[in-house]
Scaffold this active site. Sequence first.
Site, PDB file in Angstrom:
ATOM      1  CD  GLU A  79      -7.032   1.873  -4.228  1.00 34.23           C
ATOM      2  OE1 GLU A  79      -7.723   2.628  -4.917  1.00 34.23           O
ATOM      3  OE2 GLU A  79      -6.039   2.251  -3.602  1.00 34.23           O
ATOM      4  N   GLY A  80     -12.315   0.115  -4.558  1.00 32.76           N
ATOM      5  CA  GLY A  80     -13.524  -0.443  -5.157  1.00 32.76           C
ATOM      6  C   GLY A  80     -13.968  -1.706  -4.457  1.00 32.76           C
ATOM      7  N   GLY A  85      -6.196  11.970  -1.582  1.00 36.03           N
ATOM      8  CA  GLY A  85      -7.406  12.271  -0.826  1.00 36.03           C
ATOM      9  C   GLY A  85      -8.651  12.271  -1.689  1.00 36.03           C
ATOM     10  CB  ILE A  96      -5.958   9.581   3.534  1.00 34.90           C
ATOM     11  CG1 ILE A  96      -7.355  10.185   3.296  1.00 34.90           C
ATOM     12  CG2 ILE A  96      -4.971   9.990   2.461  1.00 34.90           C
ATOM     13  CD1 ILE A  96      -8.055   9.690   2.054  1.00 34.90           C
ATOM     14  CB  SER A 152      -0.937   0.012   1.211  1.00 33.73           C
ATOM     15  OG  SER A 152      -1.934  -0.976   1.094  1.00 33.73           O
ATOM     16  N   GLY A 168      -4.244 -24.704  12.372  1.00 36.73           N
ATOM     17  CA  GLY A 168      -4.904 -24.864  13.658  1.00 36.73           C
ATOM     18  C   GLY A 168      -4.768 -23.614  14.509  1.00 36.73           C
ATOM     19  CB  THR A 172     -12.193   7.707   0.757  1.00 37.43           C
ATOM     20  OG1 THR A 172     -11.975   6.774  -0.296  1.00 37.43           O
ATOM     21  CG2 THR A 172     -13.240   7.161   1.712  1.00 37.43           C
TER      22      THR A 172
END
Length: 395
Positions: free
Chosen positions: A374-375, A141, A174, A102, A350, A143
């Site tokens: 990203e969707g 920026g 962000i 990312s 486990g 969202t």
Amino acid sequence: MTTSPVRQPHPLDLLDLDAHLTESERAVRDSVRRLCDDLVEPHIAEWYENGRVPGLRELAAALGDLGLLGMHLEGYGCAGMSAVEYGLACLELEATDSGLRSLVSVQGSLAMYAIWQWANEETKQQWLPQMASGRAIGCFGLTEPDHGSDPGSMRTRARRQGGDWILDGTKTWITNGSVADVAVIWAVTDDGVRGFAVPTDTPGFTATEIKHKASLRASVTSELVMDGVRIPDAFAFPDVRGLKGPLSCLNEARYGITWGAMGAARSCLRAALDYTCQREQFGRPLAAFQLTQRKLVEMNVEYSKGLLLAWHLGRRKDAGVLAPAQVSLGKLNNVREAIEICRTARTLLGANGVSLEYPVIRHASNLESVLTYEGTVEMHTLVLGQLMTGLPAFR
């Protein structure tokens, strides 16, 4: 007529895709793997557990030294590598941690790409060489607290005042936000949505790190607030209006995710294979039981198909014929299948599957965020549905 014996494929490369990579592509993959092994793998579990990455700027500089920041862009100190080489880098980065991928993805495919594609020459010269070297960090920026999948309803506003712009609004979730030197901000203006390259030391601009995350903990995530942020007109992207600008950047990032998710899947598949071959129950390795082998095979089949899909999209991107809907297909399929691979690996380990001594639960948790950003699944499904039927179903 004599034929050479068929070489057995590697257990984690059943389709022998490696044989189809160029020497340059293998070199990129191997160099990224070495960097991850040297600088990140020894610390990533601790970073994740503590929710912070010490020495983030030093890490960014190391990524820049290797040419990984904006690596698929041309000029301005960028490496100008191919789409497949960029994809392979994303795969290796996310095999270590989604947060690491990312960092590189937001820097290169969102912030740098936006400036490279849409800013004026002065802004490109100001930021891109610094960002390519890792000396400057960027964020993206788009969202907002009330608007994620529907960016067209964003509330952030930019208004003209003399020769300047005044920005007001809030962006959230962000990546890199509170460590960024420049923020690409998308805002509504009188003539549509526009983009701006905003230095983060501008008065009225604040960034606060978001805490208490249970996913992507080895990644900086922030809220951005702009309260009367004044910037000159030169910082505005001159020629793009509407959602074309931000969506073009998101398409770049989604392509990298298509590869990156397979890196997380490979990491969990490898951990499950190693663990079940070594762990004994009822006097036999777990891998000797039929149900275990079925799980391992099904994981590997989906991983192999996802890797082949990513490679195919990369070849199309390098040929200049990759359609946005095809990227949606890649992101939708590969993240979804990667999550299932990680969850299945968790069952094979486990109780150890939830320990940070192994990478499995960390990857599984990270991918829950990757599935959404990203969707979302829903949005990519509707993109493909519209392509198939010709009928939009977003509203």
